[in-house]
Design a protein around this motif. Structure first.
Motif, mmCIF file in Angstrom:
data_model
loop_
_atom_site.group_PDB
_atom_site.id
_atom_site.type_symbol
_atom_site.label_atom_id
_atom_site.label_comp_id
_atom_site.label_asym_id
_atom_site.label_seq_id
_atom_site.Cartn_x
_atom_site.Cartn_y
_atom_site.Cartn_z
ATOM 1 N N GLU A 171 0.825 -1.210 0.000
ATOM 2 C CA GLU A 171 0.000 0.000 0.000
ATOM 3 C C GLU A 171 0.859 1.260 0.000
ATOM 4 N N GLN A 172 1.860 1.295 0.860
ATOM 5 C CA GLN A 172 2.743 2.466 0.929
ATOM 6 C C GLN A 172 3.573 2.609 -0.347
ATOM 7 N N ASP A 173 4.061 1.512 -0.896
ATOM 8 C CA ASP A 173 4.811 1.566 -2.147
ATOM 9 C C ASP A 173 3.943 2.156 -3.260
ATOM 10 N N ALA A 174 2.692 1.687 -3.361
ATOM 11 C CA ALA A 174 1.778 2.190 -4.389
ATOM 12 C C ALA A 174 1.486 3.670 -4.165
ATOM 13 N N ARG A 175 1.282 4.062 -2.913
ATOM 14 C CA ARG A 175 1.010 5.471 -2.601
ATOM 15 C C ARG A 175 2.190 6.354 -3.002
ATOM 16 N N LEU A 176 3.398 5.905 -2.727
ATOM 17 C CA LEU A 176 4.588 6.676 -3.109
ATOM 18 C C LEU A 176 4.704 6.800 -4.623
ATOM 19 N N ALA A 177 4.359 5.737 -5.339
ATOM 20 C CA ALA A 177 4.425 5.775 -6.801
ATOM 21 C C ALA A 177 3.407 6.769 -7.368
ATOM 22 N N VAL A 178 2.179 6.747 -6.857
ATOM 23 C CA VAL A 178 1.161 7.683 -7.337
ATOM 24 C C VAL A 178 1.551 9.113 -6.981
ATOM 25 N N ARG A 179 2.044 9.309 -5.775
ATOM 26 C CA ARG A 179 2.471 10.654 -5.365
ATOM 27 C C ARG A 179 3.593 11.167 -6.270
ATOM 28 N N ALA A 180 4.536 10.307 -6.603
ATOM 29 C CA ALA A 180 5.624 10.705 -7.514
ATOM 30 C C ALA A 180 5.069 11.072 -8.891
ATOM 31 N N ALA A 181 4.109 10.288 -9.384
ATOM 32 C CA ALA A 181 3.509 10.579 -10.691
ATOM 33 C C ALA A 181 2.806 11.934 -10.670
ATOM 34 N N LEU A 182 2.088 12.227 -9.587
ATOM 35 C CA LEU A 182 1.400 13.520 -9.478
ATOM 36 C C LEU A 182 2.399 14.671 -9.378
ATOM 37 N N ARG A 183 3.493 14.445 -8.686
ATOM 38 C CA ARG A 183 4.534 15.484 -8.609
ATOM 39 C C ARG A 183 5.212 15.686 -9.961
ATOM 40 N N MET A 184 5.403 14.611 -10.703
ATOM 41 C CA MET A 184 5.958 14.740 -12.055
ATOM 42 C C MET A 184 5.032 15.585 -12.916
ATOM 43 N N ARG A 185 3.738 15.332 -12.816
ATOM 44 C CA ARG A 185 2.748 16.087 -13.587
ATOM 45 C C ARG A 185 2.806 17.572 -13.219
ATOM 46 N N ALA A 186 2.849 17.866 -11.926
ATOM 47 C CA ALA A 186 2.916 19.271 -11.474
ATOM 48 C C ALA A 186 4.222 19.921 -11.915
ATOM 49 N N GLY A 187 5.322 19.185 -11.852
ATOM 50 C CA GLY A 187 6.614 19.714 -12.284
ATOM 51 C C GLY A 187 6.634 20.042 -13.766
ATOM 52 N N LEU A 188 5.955 19.238 -14.550
ATOM 53 C CA LEU A 188 5.877 19.482 -15.989
ATOM 54 C C LEU A 188 5.086 20.750 -16.294
ATOM 55 N N VAL A 189 4.025 20.980 -15.540
ATOM 56 C CA VAL A 189 3.246 22.216 -15.715
ATOM 57 C C VAL A 189 4.134 23.424 -15.439
ATOM 58 N N LYS A 190 4.901 23.373 -14.361
ATOM 59 C CA LYS A 190 5.814 24.480 -14.025
ATOM 60 C C LYS A 190 6.875 24.671 -15.112
ATOM 61 N N LEU A 191 7.443 23.580 -15.586
ATOM 62 C CA LEU A 191 8.469 23.664 -16.617
ATOM 63 C C LEU A 191 7.911 24.315 -17.884
ATOM 64 N N ASN A 192 6.733 23.883 -18.309
ATOM 65 C CA ASN A 192 6.134 24.449 -19.508
ATOM 66 C C ASN A 192 5.790 25.922 -19.320
ATOM 67 N N GLU A 249 12.409 28.783 -28.954
ATOM 68 C CA GLU A 249 13.203 27.569 -29.192
ATOM 69 C C GLU A 249 12.706 26.395 -28.335
ATOM 70 N N ARG A 250 11.763 26.673 -27.429
ATOM 71 C CA ARG A 250 11.222 25.617 -26.549
ATOM 72 C C ARG A 250 9.781 25.310 -26.922
ATOM 73 N N GLN A 251 9.450 24.047 -26.986
ATOM 74 C CA GLN A 251 8.075 23.614 -27.202
ATOM 75 C C GLN A 251 7.549 23.016 -25.907
ATOM 76 N N ASP A 252 6.236 23.011 -25.763
ATOM 77 C CA ASP A 252 5.656 22.347 -24.594
ATOM 78 C C ASP A 252 6.127 20.898 -24.560
ATOM 79 N N PHE A 253 6.454 20.449 -23.366
ATOM 80 C CA PHE A 253 6.912 19.085 -23.154
ATOM 81 C C PHE A 253 5.767 18.301 -22.530
#
Length: 129
Positions: free
Chosen positions: A13-34, A42-46
Motif C-alpha cells: 500500500e505504501q509503495d503504491a502510494r509513493l508511486a502515485v504521489r511521484a507521478a502527481l509530482r511529475m505532472r505538477a513539475g511538468l506544468v511548471k516547466l512548460n 526555441e522551446r516547445q511544450d513538453f
C-alpha cells in the motif's frame, strides 16, 4: 522507469502510494516547466505519459557477467508500460492500473475508468485516470 518496493518495501500500500504521489509530482513539475518555457520560441511544450501499476515482478541483476543490468521484469512491469503507452490513445497524462487504485483509493480520488484487452493476455485490464 521508476520502481518502488523493489529491493526494499515499506508494504504494498505504501509503495503504491509513493508511486502515485511521484507521478502527481511529475505532472505538477511538468506544468511548471512548460510555464517557464512560455515565450521562448526555441522551446516547445513538453508532454509525457505516466503508467502506474503494482504486481509481482522479478528484481535484480540480470544478464551475463560481462553485461549485467539491474532491472525489473514481469507482468506488473509490462502492464505499467502498456498503461504509459495508452496515455496517448486515451488523451491522458496519467493512467493507473486497477491494482494500484485498490491499494490507494483511501488516499487519492480517481476519475473515470475504462477497460481494454491486452492482446498478449486473455483477461481485460481496468485502468483509471
Amino acid at each position: 522507469m521508476a520502481a518502488w518496493g523493489d529491493t526494499h518495501s515499506v508494504g504494498a500500500e505504501q509503495d503504491a502510494r509513493l508511486a502515485v504521489r511521484a507521478a502527481l509530482r511529475m505532472r505538477a513539475g511538468l506544468v511548471k516547466l512548460n510555464e517557464q518555457w512560455k515565450g521562448q520560441p526555441e522551446r516547445q511544450d513538453f508532454h509525457t505519459g505516466i503508467g502506474v501499476n503494482s504486481g509481482e515482478v522479478i528484481v535484480g541483476n540480470i544478464g551475463h557477467s560481462e553485461r549485467m543490468e539491474f532491472t525489473v521484469l514481469g507482468d506488473g512491469v509490462n502492464l505499467a508500460a502498456r498503461l504509459e503507452s495508452a496515455t496517448k490513445q486515451f488523451h491522458a497524462d496519467l493512467l493507473v492500473g486497477e491494482s494500484v487504485e485498490a491499494l490507494t483509493r483511501q488516499h487519492f480520488i480517481f476519475a473515470g475508468w475504462d477497460c481494454w484487452r491486452w492482446l498478449a493476455r486473455r483477461s481485460r485490464w481496468k485502468f483509471l485516470t
